[in-house]
Design a protein around this motif. Structure first.
Motif, PDB file in Angstrom:
ATOM      1  N   LEU A  85      62.839 -29.220  48.237  1.00  0.00           N
ATOM      2  CA  LEU A  85      63.528 -29.354  46.968  1.00  0.00           C
ATOM      3  C   LEU A  85      65.033 -28.951  47.181  1.00  0.00           C
ATOM      4  N   LEU A  86      65.212 -28.706  47.782  1.00  0.00           N
ATOM      5  CA  LEU A  86      66.964 -28.352  47.696  1.00  0.00           C
ATOM      6  C   LEU A  86      68.043 -29.498  47.824  1.00  0.00           C
ATOM      7  N   VAL A  87      67.493 -30.175  48.909  1.00  0.00           N
ATOM      8  CA  VAL A  87      68.032 -31.825  49.175  1.00  0.00           C
ATOM      9  C   VAL A  87      67.625 -32.466  47.950  1.00  0.00           C
ATOM     10  N   LEU A  88      66.546 -32.788  47.322  1.00  0.00           N
ATOM     11  CA  LEU A  88      66.963 -32.915  46.098  1.00  0.00           C
ATOM     12  C   LEU A  88      68.381 -32.839  45.328  1.00  0.00           C
ATOM     13  N   GLY A  89      68.387 -31.011  44.491  1.00  0.00           N
ATOM     14  CA  GLY A  89      68.904 -30.785  44.783  1.00  0.00           C
ATOM     15  C   GLY A  89      70.618 -31.046  44.660  1.00  0.00           C
ATOM     16  N   VAL A  90      70.631 -31.535  46.332  1.00  0.00           N
ATOM     17  CA  VAL A  90      71.986 -31.906  46.469  1.00  0.00           C
ATOM     18  C   VAL A  90      72.243 -33.271  45.775  1.00  0.00           C
ATOM     19  N   LEU A  91      71.186 -33.909  46.674  1.00  0.00           N
ATOM     20  CA  LEU A  91      71.414 -35.449  45.959  1.00  0.00           C
ATOM     21  C   LEU A  91      71.516 -35.783  44.186  1.00  0.00           C
ATOM     22  N   GLY A  92      70.622 -34.583  43.418  1.00  0.00           N
ATOM     23  CA  GLY A  92      71.408 -34.444  41.423  1.00  0.00           C
ATOM     24  C   GLY A  92      73.322 -34.146  41.668  1.00  0.00           C
ATOM     25  N   LEU A  93      73.903 -33.142  42.571  1.00  0.00           N
ATOM     26  CA  LEU A  93      74.918 -32.564  42.358  1.00  0.00           C
ATOM     27  C   LEU A  93      76.100 -33.500  42.982  1.00  0.00           C
ATOM     28  N   MET A  94      75.182 -34.726  43.786  1.00  0.00           N
ATOM     29  CA  MET A  94      76.198 -36.005  44.071  1.00  0.00           C
ATOM     30  C   MET A  94      75.946 -36.432  43.089  1.00  0.00           C
ATOM     31  N   ALA A 101      75.839 -36.358  39.933  1.00  0.00           N
ATOM     32  CA  ALA A 101      76.941 -35.754  39.128  1.00  0.00           C
ATOM     33  C   ALA A 101      78.869 -35.326  39.348  1.00  0.00           C
ATOM     34  N   PHE A 102      78.313 -35.555  40.756  1.00  0.00           N
ATOM     35  CA  PHE A 102      80.241 -35.517  41.641  1.00  0.00           C
ATOM     36  C   PHE A 102      80.874 -36.814  41.270  1.00  0.00           C
ATOM     37  N   ILE A 103      79.978 -37.904  41.579  1.00  0.00           N
ATOM     38  CA  ILE A 103      80.420 -39.571  40.613  1.00  0.00           C
ATOM     39  C   ILE A 103      80.708 -39.350  39.854  1.00  0.00           C
ATOM     40  N   THR A 104      79.531 -39.337  38.877  1.00  0.00           N
ATOM     41  CA  THR A 104      79.528 -39.226  37.303  1.00  0.00           C
ATOM     42  C   THR A 104      80.573 -38.862  36.778  1.00  0.00           C
ATOM     43  N   SER A 105      81.137 -37.262  37.268  1.00  0.00           N
ATOM     44  CA  SER A 105      82.045 -36.361  35.935  1.00  0.00           C
ATOM     45  C   SER A 105      83.294 -37.067  36.290  1.00  0.00           C
ATOM     46  N   TYR A 106      83.373 -37.066  38.111  1.00  0.00           N
ATOM     47  CA  TYR A 106      84.781 -37.834  38.119  1.00  0.00           C
ATOM     48  C   TYR A 106      85.253 -39.691  37.368  1.00  0.00           C
ATOM     49  N   THR A 107      84.542 -40.146  37.453  1.00  0.00           N
ATOM     50  CA  THR A 107      84.662 -41.480  37.610  1.00  0.00           C
ATOM     51  C   THR A 107      84.251 -41.773  36.353  1.00  0.00           C
ATOM     52  N   LEU A 152      78.612 -27.031  40.476  1.00  0.00           N
ATOM     53  CA  LEU A 152      78.446 -27.379  39.219  1.00  0.00           C
ATOM     54  C   LEU A 152      79.350 -27.514  38.164  1.00  0.00           C
ATOM     55  N   LEU A 153      79.660 -26.060  38.263  1.00  0.00           N
ATOM     56  CA  LEU A 153      80.219 -25.749  37.030  1.00  0.00           C
ATOM     57  C   LEU A 153      82.057 -25.553  37.501  1.00  0.00           C
ATOM     58  N   ILE A 154      82.752 -25.116  38.801  1.00  0.00           N
ATOM     59  CA  ILE A 154      83.484 -25.709  39.346  1.00  0.00           C
ATOM     60  C   ILE A 154      84.630 -26.715  39.299  1.00  0.00           C
ATOM     61  N   VAL A 155      83.284 -27.469  40.906  1.00  0.00           N
ATOM     62  CA  VAL A 155      84.392 -28.540  41.242  1.00  0.00           C
ATOM     63  C   VAL A 155      83.837 -29.736  40.608  1.00  0.00           C
ATOM     64  N   ILE A 156      82.375 -29.754  40.123  1.00  0.00           N
ATOM     65  CA  ILE A 156      81.698 -31.009  39.161  1.00  0.00           C
ATOM     66  C   ILE A 156      82.400 -31.222  38.047  1.00  0.00           C
ATOM     67  N   LEU A 157      82.482 -29.681  36.745  1.00  0.00           N
ATOM     68  CA  LEU A 157      82.761 -30.510  35.293  1.00  0.00           C
ATOM     69  C   LEU A 157      84.448 -29.881  35.206  1.00  0.00           C
TER      70      LEU A 157
END
Length: 355
Positions: A27-36, A38-44, A263-268
């Motif tokens: 579950l944690l790995v899936l969460g990390v995948l989701g964050l990754m 989201a990171f790509i989507t937000s920055y791009t 998610l709040l600080i880095v990705i958004l």
């Protein structure tokens, strides 16, 4: 001689897989995948197509000409500018210094060469975008423009990015320090006393981190001008605000709270902070959330301290204070609540004897 059946081998292998990758880890790995993702989507999404939208621009000209110029600039395709008529050059310079506008066009009624006032200390990419739009509009009218930078970035901060990277560093330090404090003796604060101690330790760290950052960008690298004490205080507030928010996420969700803080600080927060591309160059979503998140508030405040004598600081400081106070209160309340909610015969995870 012992033999192992194929069925037994498969059973042993599956048992080893389950032992190596537990359901919780999956579950944690899936969460990390989701964050990754989201990171790509937000920055791009934030940076792939920067363009000016409704950039505040002052126009100084005799009344009839001012109305005409404002109308022409307001009707440009894509609405890159939000022009407004101003009474005089003095008013225009004051509004630039107050960060109320991002440029000012001074129309020469007796000639064909006008002046464009910009302040690249507030973001070099924004000043350049305004210059390109105004030059094209002036050229279409048979006029030329001469650009004057009234608040240029320092020599050691040629793109006006030092303030952004300084704040990003403070934010990283804030959530990493809080995460270490929160997981060093159990994933959740087990009582109010421990939460108070962690918040006190975070406050001391924030003071040290703010000082270190101000020293690096000031005396060491000479990257940012402005008040040393102001940057130090801002750094301490940014670090504590981010750290207290991370502790609150930890208190609410345990180890998963680290992901929420990222998610709040880095990705958004980072792509919407107005660093590489100030707010008027960002898409609507990132432009809307940026001022309300710690990286955006911190970047705006750092540039104000460095290049605008502390103008327009109240809003960003209130945002940072809200995150700091909110994170502190949530951490304390959730710690007390979780302690009361825990069964009396079940000690906190970090206080249980080893098996």
């Amino acid at each position: 001689m012992a033999t192992t059946t194929d069925d037994g081998s498969r059973t042993t292998f599956l048992r080893e897989v389950r032992s190596a990758v537990t359901p919780h880890a999956s579950l944690l790995v899936l969460g990390v995948l989701g964050l990754m993702i989201a990171f790509i989507t937000s920055y791009t999404g934030a940076f792939h197509h920067p363009r000016p939208t409704d950039v505040p621009l002052g126009v100084v000209a005799p009344p009839p000409a001012a109305r005409k110029v404002v109308t022409q600039l307001d009707r440009l395709p894509g609405s890159p500018l939000a022009p407004r008529a101003l009474r005089s050059e003095r008013v225009a310079r004051q509004q630039l210094a107050d960060r109320a506008i991002d440029g000012a066009l001074l129309v020469d009624p007796r000639g064909t060469t006008d002046r464009l006032l910009v302040a690249s200390g507030g973001g070099a990419s924004l000043s350049q975008a305004v210059e390109l739009v105004v030059r094209a509009a002036e050229k279409a009218q048979g006029r030329t423009v001469r650009t004057v930078d009234v608040s240029p970035a320092a020599a050691g901060d040629s793109r006006s990015l030092s303030s952004f990277y300084l704040v990003v560093g403070w934010c990283v330090g804030g959530y990493l320090c809080a995460a270490i404090l929160a997981i060093s003796a159990g994933a959740r604060p087990s009582n109010g006393h421990r939460a108070v101690i962690r918040l006190a330790a975070l406050a001391l760290y924030a003071i040290a981190a703010g000082l270190a950052g101000a020293i690096v960008v000031g005396p060491v690298l000479d990257a940012l001008p402005g008040t040393f004490a102001g940057l130090w205080g801002l750094g301490a507030l940014v670090v504590f605000a981010v750290g207290a928010t991370t502790l609150a996420c930890q208190a609410l969700l345990g180890i998963i709270g680290i992901g929420l803080a990222i998610l709040l600080i880095v990705i958004l927060g980072n792509p919407s902070a107005g660093g590489a591309y100030p707010y008027p160059l960002l898409p609507p979503f990132w432009r809307a959330i940026g001022p309300a998140l710690p990286p955006g508030a911190g970047t705006w405040a750092a540039r104000s301290l460095a290049y605008f004598d502390g103008a327009a600081l109240t809003g960003p400081l209130l945002v940072l204070a809200a995150w700091a106070v909110g994170g502190t209160l949530l951490t304390l309340l959730l710690s007390v609540f979780l302690k009361k909610d825990r069964p009396a015969d079940r000690p906190p995870e970090d206080e249980r004897p080893p098996a």
